[in-house]
Write a protein that holds these residues in place. Sequence first.
Motif, mmCIF file in Angstrom:
data_model
loop_
_atom_site.group_PDB
_atom_site.id
_atom_site.type_symbol
_atom_site.label_atom_id
_atom_site.label_comp_id
_atom_site.label_asym_id
_atom_site.label_seq_id
_atom_site.Cartn_x
_atom_site.Cartn_y
_atom_site.Cartn_z
ATOM 1 N N MET A 418 0.817 -1.222 0.000
ATOM 2 C CA MET A 418 0.000 0.000 0.000
ATOM 3 C C MET A 418 0.845 1.263 0.000
ATOM 4 O O MET A 418 0.321 2.364 0.108
ATOM 5 N N LEU A 419 2.143 1.099 -0.112
ATOM 6 C CA LEU A 419 3.022 2.265 0.040
ATOM 7 C C LEU A 419 2.700 3.369 -0.962
ATOM 8 O O LEU A 419 2.796 4.555 -0.659
ATOM 9 N N HIS A 420 2.282 2.960 -2.183
ATOM 10 C CA HIS A 420 2.035 3.977 -3.212
ATOM 11 C C HIS A 420 0.862 4.895 -2.833
ATOM 12 O O HIS A 420 0.732 5.976 -3.367
ATOM 13 N N ARG A 421 0.030 4.448 -1.923
ATOM 14 C CA ARG A 421 -1.093 5.297 -1.532
ATOM 15 C C ARG A 421 -0.729 6.253 -0.389
ATOM 16 O O ARG A 421 -1.569 6.984 0.097
ATOM 17 N N LEU A 422 0.486 6.187 0.075
ATOM 18 C CA LEU A 422 0.846 6.971 1.257
ATOM 19 C C LEU A 422 1.585 8.262 0.921
ATOM 20 O O LEU A 422 2.092 8.934 1.804
ATOM 21 N N GLN A 423 1.584 8.592 -0.368
ATOM 22 C CA GLN A 423 2.307 9.776 -0.839
ATOM 23 C C GLN A 423 2.011 11.033 -0.007
ATOM 24 O O GLN A 423 2.909 11.661 0.536
ATOM 25 N N ALA A 424 0.707 11.350 0.098
ATOM 26 C CA ALA A 424 0.315 12.586 0.768
ATOM 27 C C ALA A 424 0.671 12.516 2.248
ATOM 28 O O ALA A 424 1.114 13.499 2.856
ATOM 29 N N LEU A 425 0.511 11.327 2.816
ATOM 30 C CA LEU A 425 0.816 11.158 4.232
ATOM 31 C C LEU A 425 2.302 11.364 4.494
ATOM 32 O O LEU A 425 2.711 12.044 5.434
ATOM 33 N N LEU A 426 3.119 10.828 3.601
ATOM 34 C CA LEU A 426 4.565 10.977 3.783
ATOM 35 C C LEU A 426 4.974 12.434 3.597
ATOM 36 O O LEU A 426 5.855 12.932 4.283
ATOM 37 N N ALA A 427 4.278 13.124 2.672
ATOM 38 C CA ALA A 427 4.578 14.542 2.468
ATOM 39 C C ALA A 427 4.288 15.306 3.757
ATOM 40 O O ALA A 427 5.059 16.174 4.180
ATOM 41 N N GLU A 428 3.189 14.970 4.412
ATOM 42 C CA GLU A 428 2.837 15.636 5.677
ATOM 43 C C GLU A 428 3.903 15.354 6.733
ATOM 44 O O GLU A 428 4.360 16.244 7.449
ATOM 45 N N LEU A 429 4.340 14.094 6.800
ATOM 46 C CA LEU A 429 5.329 13.741 7.820
ATOM 47 C C LEU A 429 6.686 14.387 7.538
ATOM 48 O O LEU A 429 7.479 14.579 8.445
ATOM 49 N N GLY A 430 6.890 14.729 6.257
ATOM 50 C CA GLY A 430 8.139 15.398 5.886
ATOM 51 C C GLY A 430 8.338 16.699 6.647
ATOM 52 O O GLY A 430 9.466 17.138 6.873
#
Length: 869
Positions: A418-430
């Motif tokens: 499911m990693l490809h769906r976590l783009q926006a979440l990872l951007a937030e955590l950035g």
Amino acid sequence: MGQPALCSIVSTDSPLPATAPWIVLKFGGTSVSTAARWATIRALAHGRRAEGARVLVVVSALSGITDLLKAASQEDDVGARLVIAEQIEARHVELAHCLELPQSAQWRTHMDALRHIVQMETAPADLIPWQASVMAHGELLSSAMGADWLHAAWLDARSVLRASDQPNQSERMQRFSALLETQPDPRAAVELAGLGEILITQGFIARDVHGGTVLLGRGGSDTSAAHFGALLRAARVEIWTDVAGMFSANPRLVPDARLLRRLDYEEAQEIATTGAKVLHARCLAPLRGPRVPLWIKDTERPQLAGTEIGAEAVEASPSIKALSMRKGITLVSMESIGMWQQVGFLADVFAQFKRHGLSVDLIGSAETNVTVSLDSSENLLDSDALATLAADLAQVCRVKVIAPCAAITLVGRGMRGMLHRLQALLAELGGQRVHLISQSSNNLNLTFVTDESAADALLGRMHDLLLQSGALRADDGSIFGPSWRALYAAPMADTGSPWWRAQRVSLLRSAEQGTPKYVYHLPTIRERASALRGMSAVDRWYYALKANSHSAVLRELARAGFGLECVSPGELAEASAVAPETPRLFTPNFAPRDDYAAAFDAGALVCVDSLFPLQKWGDLLAGREIGLRVDLGVGVGHHEKVRTGGSGSKFGLPLADLPAFLAGARRIGARITLLHAHLGSGVLDAAHWAGVYVQLASLAEHVGTLRALDVGGGLGLPQREGEWPLDLAALDAALWDVKRAYPQFELWMEPGRYLVAEAGVLLARVTQVKDKDAYHYLGIDAGMHSLLRPALYGAHHRMVNLSRIDAAADSLYQVVGPICESGDVLGTDRRMPAGEEGDVILIEHAGAYGAVMASEYNRRGLPAQEILE
Ligand code: LLP
């Protein structure tokens, strides 16, 4: 999973056969504290018996009683202990009075025993066993009272549940947090059946190998219920508590968290282990072997569907199930220059943790660094323990302790897929301080460790992003239920059945004339328009016609008193043609000079959003009345692509340029009469616009010539189950709070979507169906060329098979269009009836940003449009 089979047994009041299955019902402290809750318990226990099951009720102590007992057990003064015992007695007597129960001999025996024990003087060596037996009385008393109320046979849990011998544990742990034997005694079920058909017993207590009383620690009653369930090979264990079940995040912090309807044991275990408090992680293990399902239900609202946990995973596409959080995490970072590759380094380091009795949770490693986390709920962490650990570790490496931290964990089967769906979440955590990321080797979780102070707010944002990106598939009703807000907050205003239900026959007929086709229902637009016009704080409304520029729609809204907000000469021309008298606002972005000139000629109020037009086209703007659109520094909205504020967005004059803009305008004699901001689209938070309003009002003083403040559009509509509609009354009230302070300015708003989205549906027809690997595809003749929003924003549009409206939705479809792109997907994981070629599919909320964003891609032509008066 579903309802376990009890049906072989005829529902009857006659004695149950020996083969009758068991159901274990467990009630926690708040569930046994009031007469009303006991009435529910009686109805449930007798109801299960009437289904043909034997019932074992497991109860906790009345809420607060265990704390009182603990206080008594730590009190040196016998008199003070007796006062506490009296308090405990009074609580029970009061409840018995409410239940109109006489004091039974059995209850009295336990109460007298408690009084007796608290008066005992204990030798230090006996202190721990004595404390355990004092604390066991909460459950003994509540269960004795329950036996009278339910007319149930009373069972001493200690006669059945036995703690296993744990020679490595301290005496304290063995007494207060005992582990139960997992090997059930097959004779026990027979013996218990001999006691009666409805039994009641205690949670939290058991006996040790010597027959002494032991306690099961936090969540102990759940553990007792699970062990009884396994022992009896029960049809199910029901945990009755103060919330409907497990949620996709802690609902107290994230009201939009979804109820988890079904989980398998591993996922539920993972969620419980990583933070959910509703179920103790220990209580699932005993149920796995005998495959006993566990339900979680709300005692206050037994009618609500809860969470069902069982052996079988539900057939569904991968989804994040939950976002759990643990606070009180301490990170220990160990730096070791040059020693990493030395054999035994890790063994040396971990030996220190073992020596200090600390269990390590997460691990991250690099060439010269190992960082581990210690969970305060699993470790007795105090500063002394940490300091001595750090001192010992310092012998082999450099140590840094980072605390307090929080571990936020995404849980879901198949996490790596499911990693490809976590783009926006990872951007937030950035943008956050993330100290450690760890992925579990069972592929069930992904954990981020951050500063504890940031965690609460972050949890809500991360949950939103998971919903928006479709990583948490709230649309799959077989797994996710309503949001906590929808279940527990004040009831949602009934928005009634959608308009298209009453029009079904004519819509089916219309689809025969050709699809894909948009159909707009003007009465719905009139309703939305009058709802907005009912907001008294707003002085002037503009309709953002980019949402839907069909001439019938424009005519309707102009008639309803809306001005028209345009962004291009084409829109201006349409507005002039349809409603020549209607005021127009022109708010383009990076438009060419000629567009501005045409807008002035057309008599629109022109809004500028950068220094460039002032500096380069002074001749055009000189002496004009203009609007100024500013960027307030943040964007909001349903997707990053519709957020129109902040440094990443191309819209608006940055506030730093405001003085230069004002000076430039003064220089050429342009008068700024409107200050404007629009931060994004699809906003459901009623407080948003008042926030914009107050910021614009406070800037207004610097401008001086203003007549009106325009707080933009962006009013959203719930798109997914459990989202909450915008509260227009609250929005109006919030705007009034600002307006009272700044009565000198008119307030303008410019919604698009809110007025037209629900009024439009897109009709399409099934072209082909196909099964491929695990997926079932339903092909329709509308695609991303007809409705771009799902492909562009991952937008969720509800859809139904209009031809089979009453058929059971028993297929799980990927709904796809005919365009040669993999992104041509209109809906993922939709539960619908099995479709056939030619069926008419209706796609909801297509009235806004539907036809206007359609294209002829693949030379497939534009969709038709039709008006329903
Ligand atoms: N005012 C301005 C300056 C705007 O840019 C917009 C929308 C609105 C008002 C109206 O926003 P509404 O109330 O409709 O949310 N295509 C996207 C929406 C983009 C909106 C662009 N600007 C979607 O389908 O969600």
